[in-house]
Enzyme design. Sequence first.
Site, PDB file in Angstrom:
ATOM      1  N   LYS A 109      33.537  42.182  51.575  1.00  0.00           N
ATOM      2  CA  LYS A 109      32.936  41.696  50.323  1.00  0.00           C
ATOM      3  C   LYS A 109      32.968  40.175  50.242  1.00  0.00           C
ATOM      4  CE  LYS A 109      34.793  42.880  46.222  1.00  0.00           C
ATOM      5  NZ  LYS A 109      34.935  41.847  45.153  1.00  0.00           N
ATOM      6  N   ASP A 132      44.465  41.151  46.881  1.00  0.00           N
ATOM      7  CA  ASP A 132      43.564  42.226  46.450  1.00  0.00           C
ATOM      8  C   ASP A 132      44.059  43.605  46.859  1.00  0.00           C
ATOM      9  OD1 ASP A 132      41.814  40.577  45.141  1.00  0.00           O
ATOM     10  OD2 ASP A 132      40.480  40.318  46.852  1.00  0.00           O
ATOM     11  N   GLN A 142      38.862  31.206  45.757  1.00  0.00           N
ATOM     12  CA  GLN A 142      37.640  31.035  44.966  1.00  0.00           C
ATOM     13  C   GLN A 142      37.529  29.619  44.421  1.00  0.00           C
ATOM     14  OE1 GLN A 142      37.341  34.125  42.026  1.00  0.00           O
ATOM     15  NE2 GLN A 142      37.305  35.769  43.531  1.00  0.00           N
TER      16      GLN A 142
END
Length: 426
Positions: free
Chosen positions: A20, A312, A168
Amino acid sequence: MKLRRSVEKLKGTIRVPGDKSISHRSIIFGSLAKGVTRFHNILRGEDVLSTMQVFRDLGVKIEDNGDIVEVHGVGFDGLQAPKNDLDMGNSGTSIRLISGVLAGQDFEATMFGDDSLSKRPMDRVTIPLSQMGLKISGQTERDLPPLTIKGNKNLKPIRYQLPVASAQVKSALIFAALQAEGNSVIVKKDLTRNHTEDMIVQFGGQLKFNGKEIRIQGGQEFIAQEITVPGDISSAAFWLVAGLIIPGSKIVLENVGINETRTGILDVIKAMGGKMTLSNIDELAKSATITVETSELKATEIAGELIPRLIDELPIITLLATQAHGTTIICDAEELKVKETDCIQVVADALNSMGATIEPTEDGMIIHGPTALHGAEINTFGDHRIGMMTAIAALLAKDGEVVLERAEAINTSYPAFFEHLNSLMD
């Protein structure tokens, strides 16, 4: 949704969907490169589809031909002002990374998301980006979405020390720095996933590294490529854990990404004594085949620099710890509080309702094991990780039904999850 429970064993081979994180960045770099980039095995989960649609709205032609996605790149200077506000769906990755892309544009855009995304603070991105000379603002002091950004074609370079280990935030600043006039320096706190840095090099760009410093030269151009996206280790994690804790199981996972910044779960499995082998290792593609078998597991401690390499995967690792002998301690994971949910509390509540013994803490959890699990009603709260964790936990439930509310959240990252689960039961 009622989940299948108490299976005898899981056996088979799975090729998990494309990574992803890399899929998001593939669409971004393909759009910012000059020429047509072809991507194989890109993920079609809802989050990546959001990124894809945003760049279409910014004037990029993207063709999805089934096996291959072709992105007709326009470069940084070819993006167009959107006619409408940009919908990021549930994707924190999309809104943060695209903030960096829009930083150097000469138009204004507003980015919004669903109810869950609208509760996630964006100030970690807006504060440093504002220092580069653009205007960006959200709702409340924490800059919740919607975010409105008015870019600046004359961005100032920045030297910025990341206060937290966030790939991020780092990536958003890199995309902005690539459009600035001069050299920018980003100082990392700890090791974080480095897909953005890797892809800059793949697309013909340059970076300089000095310890924890990343130096980015503004004004670079990217060249179109042909790229195969490796399987997502975050998706593979659910099968890794299932194979270790379901009696009589053996699961083979092909083409799994093993980027060193993402393999913390493999270190945890080794520390717990799990039976796991890696084969068909491709050093260039950073991928491998991973095989796991049912194992007697022991508790461990998960903390420090290991956390960013498995952030995650912590929900499914928590389930793994409920089946290990002893007390597993997870700490330094306060980042989990600002995911789609307060992941620490939601994971603890979900598994405790199924019979686990977990104590949530300010920055992690204390998990006592092994514990037998039973049926319960679990709400994903829109978090795909909670949904898949619960589906694996249900396989151990001996008594009662396991009912999953808002199971559709799983489509965010793994639309074929239940299809693959059924294939392991055949």
